[in-house]
Design an enzyme around this catalytic site. Structure first.
Site, mmCIF file in Angstrom:
data_model
loop_
_atom_site.group_PDB
_atom_site.id
_atom_site.type_symbol
_atom_site.label_atom_id
_atom_site.label_comp_id
_atom_site.label_asym_id
_atom_site.label_seq_id
_atom_site.Cartn_x
_atom_site.Cartn_y
_atom_site.Cartn_z
ATOM 1 N N GLY A 187 36.362 56.691 48.801
ATOM 2 C CA GLY A 187 37.033 55.395 48.836
ATOM 3 C C GLY A 187 36.864 54.758 50.197
ATOM 4 O O GLY A 187 36.507 55.431 51.162
ATOM 5 N N GLY A 192 43.942 56.099 52.715
ATOM 6 C CA GLY A 192 44.876 57.214 52.671
ATOM 7 C C GLY A 192 44.263 58.535 52.249
ATOM 8 O O GLY A 192 44.968 59.429 51.798
ATOM 9 N N THR A 194 42.836 60.886 54.204
ATOM 10 C CA THR A 194 43.316 61.924 55.111
ATOM 11 C C THR A 194 44.782 62.232 54.827
ATOM 12 O O THR A 194 45.192 63.389 54.750
ATOM 13 C CB THR A 194 43.158 61.459 56.567
ATOM 14 O OG1 THR A 194 41.835 60.965 56.734
ATOM 15 C CG2 THR A 194 43.409 62.588 57.530
ATOM 16 N N HIS A 410 35.721 36.805 34.525
ATOM 17 C CA HIS A 410 34.607 37.669 34.125
ATOM 18 C C HIS A 410 35.135 38.962 33.477
ATOM 19 O O HIS A 410 34.757 39.308 32.361
ATOM 20 C CB HIS A 410 33.746 37.988 35.353
ATOM 21 C CG HIS A 410 32.580 38.882 35.075
ATOM 22 N ND1 HIS A 410 31.291 38.411 34.952
ATOM 23 C CD2 HIS A 410 32.507 40.223 34.884
ATOM 24 C CE1 HIS A 410 30.487 39.427 34.698
ATOM 25 N NE2 HIS A 410 31.187 40.542 34.655
ATOM 26 N N GLU A 411 36.038 39.631 34.169
ATOM 27 C CA GLU A 411 36.570 40.894 33.640
ATOM 28 C C GLU A 411 37.387 40.648 32.376
ATOM 29 O O GLU A 411 37.323 41.431 31.424
ATOM 30 C CB GLU A 411 37.409 41.617 34.699
ATOM 31 C CG GLU A 411 36.651 42.026 35.964
ATOM 32 C CD GLU A 411 35.400 42.846 35.687
ATOM 33 O OE1 GLU A 411 35.368 43.579 34.682
ATOM 34 O OE2 GLU A 411 34.425 42.722 36.471
#
Ligand code: ADP
Ligand code: ZN
Length: 605
Positions: A187, A192, A194, A410-411
């Site tokens: 990612g 987040g 770590t 679009h989605e």
């Protein structure tokens, strides 16, 4: 300076260092405290003050005795010190040799020798001052729990199992559970990863060993590999435990093979050592290796093989709900003025990562403090937001409002086509949170494993793929490049439907697929069929896609209210899950107020 001179100089300096160090040791009478003893004292509130010189700490205890220890990870310890109200004084880390920890001396000796005897002059310019304490000290207590990590519920679910296996390895394996060995968290920076790895260690109360991929690369050949071995030895000795490797792409990038330069050489040796260590576990040693990267695409495939990092967890930027939860976590101890609405703030910062949100709260608190306010108000947040956004804009991470709208439609186009057509996989998630190079995503998961596909299923898949572009066309009357992947996939399905599955009446049940020619676009010059057939296939593919396009256009035009409603919901919420999709669909059919219904559901969550 030639290499030999550098080497000799290093040996000499090391000698002086040894002598100097011994004098230094004799001067400081403070008793050496092991790191875990130090943590324990800290936990038991036995420490009153601490004097920091780099990672070297002199500690004053409640009984007025002084001790010394080395703190490998200051960043983690500092908040703890603050929490325990320990008085902290600092001194610049001296770069002379008197401050050297004893374990570094052998490394210096080896490096000096190495420089003299090595022919590999490429590596002579290495930066050896980065060398760290030789033995790996875990951060025994991370104290972090999953409650400290907000807004990544999807990933969290997957990681609970890992915690279980660490807490209870025997039980887990008796039950036939497969204990994961390597978990790859992928990612963007600041999401987040770590934090999550530390929370896993905290939840399972196991030691946490951490190293950054880039730490290895700055070292000399061979040092990285031996550090890997050391790290694993320490972690195994204290199993169950967790090893965290940040930025694994720094060592785990694809191996070049052949013309390796010095630094690549080092990387490859380190990577090989890592692979060897990962493969050489006994089943009774539960050491879970968690690695983080934001470039999973460049990782060496060897790392992703079964038994290595075969579990991959994607962590994306948080959506509105996630940002709200992260704000909650970080605003917990901050006094807010009246009228500060965290939900509204969450809405106003699309694209912010967890780290940026933490930074935002911090900056806002600083702004307030500078003006001697007693609570943080909206103005402080506005100012802090501007400051951070500016940095983001420079990095080009901010998505324009127009792009967000186009992506939402679009989605929504994909999702609505999938919902309205029969014989399709259910839509499980729609999002306009960017991931990798994609600006958004519509996820469908088949209800069961399919081994055969009907013609209708395949045709509908093509229509779903066209749905994104068609929606853009209907609403904005224009086409964007965002649909290019969809078109590639649609063409692939259409080609296979016609050539491989023999589902086109004009061509008949004849397989025209060929290993080389089979890959779309027919770039291979050797097609196993005549030019006439090739033309016929091309026309069939084109006709099928055009027909799908036309029918999708009709479908979406007829249901354009649904399209608008879903796109609006996406613009507000950024992510819409299966349940919310049902609500939007239901509201569309029954002409109900979507926002109200969605809010009702969100309140229940
Ligand atoms: P990464 O490893 O993905 O680059 P980090 O874990 O280092 O990100 O995140 C940096 C800081 O940002 C964390 O220490 C924490 O304060 C904050 N942060 C990031 N993500 C989250 C989250 N999901 N919940 C709470 N805080 C977060
Ligand atoms: Zn698309």
């Amino acid at each position: 300076m030639t290499q030999i001179q550098t080497g000799l100089l290093m040996l000499l300096l090391t000698f002086i260092g040894v002598v100097g160090y011994n004098i230094y040791i004799n001067e400081t009478t403070a008793e050496e405290l092991s790191y875990s003893q130090f943590i324990k004292c800290l936990d038991d509130n036995k420490i009153t003050s601490i004097h920091l010189k780099g990672g070297n700490a002199t500690i004053e205890s409640v009984t007025n005795l002084s001790f010394s220890t080395y703190i490998p990870d200051l960043q983690t310890i500092l908040p703890l010190l603050k929490e325990k109200a320990v008085r902290i004084t600092t001194e610049e880390e001296s770069h002379g040799f008197s401050g050297l920890s004893s374990s570094m001396l052998p490394i210096m000796l080896i490096l000096g020798g190495y420089l003299i005897f090595s022919r590999n002059s490429q590596n002579g310019k290495g930066n050896f001052s980065k060398g760290k304490s030789g033995s790996f000290q875990p951060i025994t207590k991370t104290n972090l729990t999953f409650n400290d990590v907000a807004g990544i519920s999807e990933a969290r679910q997957e990681l609970i199992e890992i915690v279980e296996s660490l807490k209870n390895p025997e039980k887990f394996s008796i039950l036939g559970g497969y204990i994961p060995k390597g978990v790859l968290l992928e990612g963007p920076p600041g999401t987040g990863k770590t934090l999550l790895a530390k929370a896993i260690a905290g939840e399972a109360s196991v030691p946490f060993y951490s190293i950054g991929g880039s730490d290895f690369v700055e070292m000399f050949v061979g040092v990285g590999a031996s550090r890997v071995r050391e790290l694993f030895t320490a972690a195994k000795k204290n199993a169950p435990s967790i090893i965290f490797i940040d930025e694994i792409d720094a060592i785990g990038g694809k191996r070049s093979g052949g013309n390796a330069t010095g630094s690549n050489d080092e990387r490859e040796q380190t990577l090989n050592a890592l692979l060897v260590e990962m493969d050489g576990f006994d089943s009774d040693q539960t050491v879970i290796i968690i690695a983080a990267t934001n470039r999973p695409d460049i990782l060496d495939p060897a790392l992703l093989r079964p038994g290595r990092f075969d579990r991959q967890v994607t962590i994306s930027l948080p959506d509105v709900k996630g940002r709200r939860r992260i704000l909650d976590v970080h605003a917990k101890n901050i006094k807010m003025a009246q009228g500060v609405n965290l939900s509204e703030i969450a809405r106003s910062i699309p694209g912010f990562s967890g780290a940026e949100i933490a930074n935002l709260v911090n900056e806002a608190a600083l702004m307030a403090a500078r003006q001697n306010k007693t609570a943080v108000d909206l103005d402080d947040f506005e100012e802090a937001k501007d400051k951070i956004s500016l940095g983001l804009e420079r990095k080009n991470i901010v998505i324009s409002e127009k792009d967000r709208r186009v992506t939402a439609y679009h989605e929504a186009g994909h999702a609505i086509t999938a919902t309205l057509l029969p014989d399709t996989d259910p839509v499980t998630k729609i999002t306009i949170i960017p991931r990798g190079r994609a600006l958004g995503l519509t996820q469908q998961i088949p209800l069961d494993d399919k081994y055969t596909y009907s013609r209708e299923y395949l045709v509908n898949r093509i229509k779903i793929l066209m749905g994104g572009r068609v929606a853009e066309e209907i609403v904005f009357n224009h086409q964007t490049t965002g649909a290019s992947n969809d078109i590639v996939s649609a063409t692939e399905i259409a080609t296979r439907l016609i050539c491989e599955f023999g589902m086109s009446p004009n061509i008949g049940p004849v397989a025209y697929m060929h290993e080389e020619a089979g890959h779309l676009g027919g770039t291979s010059s050797q097609k196993p069929y005549s030019e006439k057939t090739a033309q016929l296939i091309d026309k069939e593919v084109k006709d099928l896609i055009e027909l799908c396009n036309q029918e999708t256009k009709e479908l979406l035009t007829k249901n354009n209210k649904f399209l608008h409603k879903l796109a609006e919901a996406l613009l507000v919420n950024e992510t819409v899950d299966a349940e919310e999709m049902d609500i939007v669909h239901h509201c569309y059919i029954n002409e109900k107020n979507i926002e109200k219904e969605l809010l009702k559901k969100q309140r229940e969550d």
